[in-house]
Design a protein around this motif. Structure first.
Motif, mmCIF file in Angstrom:
data_model
loop_
_atom_site.group_PDB
_atom_site.id
_atom_site.type_symbol
_atom_site.label_atom_id
_atom_site.label_comp_id
_atom_site.label_asym_id
_atom_site.label_seq_id
_atom_site.Cartn_x
_atom_site.Cartn_y
_atom_site.Cartn_z
ATOM 1 N N LEU A 155 0.826 -1.209 0.000
ATOM 2 C CA LEU A 155 0.000 0.000 0.000
ATOM 3 C C LEU A 155 0.859 1.257 0.000
ATOM 4 O O LEU A 155 0.447 2.298 -0.501
ATOM 5 C CB LEU A 155 -0.942 0.016 1.204
ATOM 6 N N SER A 156 2.062 1.149 0.520
ATOM 7 C CA SER A 156 2.949 2.312 0.552
ATOM 8 C C SER A 156 3.483 2.656 -0.836
ATOM 9 O O SER A 156 4.035 3.734 -1.039
ATOM 10 C CB SER A 156 4.116 2.076 1.509
ATOM 11 N N LEU A 157 3.320 1.746 -1.793
ATOM 12 C CA LEU A 157 3.798 1.994 -3.157
ATOM 13 C C LEU A 157 2.772 2.746 -4.007
ATOM 14 O O LEU A 157 3.109 3.275 -5.057
ATOM 15 C CB LEU A 157 4.127 0.671 -3.851
ATOM 16 N N TYR A 158 1.535 2.772 -3.554
ATOM 17 C CA TYR A 158 0.457 3.380 -4.339
ATOM 18 C C TYR A 158 0.421 4.886 -4.088
ATOM 19 O O TYR A 158 0.171 5.343 -2.984
ATOM 20 C CB TYR A 158 -0.881 2.746 -3.957
ATOM 21 N N PRO A 213 0.136 7.214 0.682
ATOM 22 C CA PRO A 213 0.768 6.293 1.633
ATOM 23 C C PRO A 213 0.834 6.835 3.067
ATOM 24 O O PRO A 213 0.633 6.079 4.013
ATOM 25 C CB PRO A 213 2.171 6.099 1.064
ATOM 26 N N GLU A 214 1.056 8.109 3.219
ATOM 27 C CA GLU A 214 1.163 8.684 4.565
ATOM 28 C C GLU A 214 -0.152 8.553 5.337
ATOM 29 O O GLU A 214 -0.156 8.417 6.559
ATOM 30 C CB GLU A 214 1.573 10.159 4.481
ATOM 31 N N ARG A 215 -1.261 8.558 4.626
ATOM 32 C CA ARG A 215 -2.560 8.412 5.290
ATOM 33 C C ARG A 215 -2.693 7.013 5.890
ATOM 34 O O ARG A 215 -3.195 6.851 7.000
ATOM 35 C CB ARG A 215 -3.687 8.675 4.297
ATOM 36 N N MET A 216 -2.234 5.991 5.171
ATOM 37 C CA MET A 216 -2.305 4.626 5.693
ATOM 38 C C MET A 216 -1.434 4.475 6.936
ATOM 39 O O MET A 216 -1.827 3.823 7.907
ATOM 40 C CB MET A 216 -1.889 3.614 4.624
ATOM 41 N N VAL A 217 -0.273 5.099 6.939
ATOM 42 C CA VAL A 217 0.597 5.060 8.120
ATOM 43 C C VAL A 217 -0.146 5.619 9.326
ATOM 44 O O VAL A 217 -0.148 5.031 10.410
ATOM 45 C CB VAL A 217 1.906 5.849 7.861
ATOM 46 N N GLU A 218 -0.808 6.739 9.135
ATOM 47 C CA GLU A 218 -1.558 7.361 10.229
ATOM 48 C C GLU A 218 -2.750 6.511 10.656
ATOM 49 O O GLU A 218 -3.027 6.360 11.844
ATOM 50 C CB GLU A 218 -2.025 8.768 9.837
#
Length: 71
Positions: A9-12, A30-35
């Motif tokens: 997901l970080s690649l999208y 990607p930063e949103r998924m991290v959060e």
């Protein structure tokens, strides 16, 4: 509750898009998924890495034509 995620997901990174006469920056970055994944960790919930199990489960309930899957 089961929570699944995948490191890919970080690649999208979607491109900006044009809508209603304006350019917009996508929200799904990607930063949103991290959060988002910080909250389950804070609650002590496990996030399981999703694995590719193939198309078989989908084809068990849908025919090939209805899911537009090309083999």
């Amino acid at each position: 509750m089961k929570i699944y995620s995948h490191e890919n997901l970080s690649l999208y990174r979607p491109l900006p898009y044009f809508s209603y006469g304006k350019m917009h920056e996508p929200l799904e970055i990607p930063e949103r998924m991290v959060e988002l994944l910080k909250e389950p960790a804070a609650l002590g919930l496990e996030v399981t890495a999703a694995t590719d199990i193939g198309i078989a489960p989908i084809l068990a309930v849908h025919d090939n034509e209805s899911c537009n899957y090309v083999t």
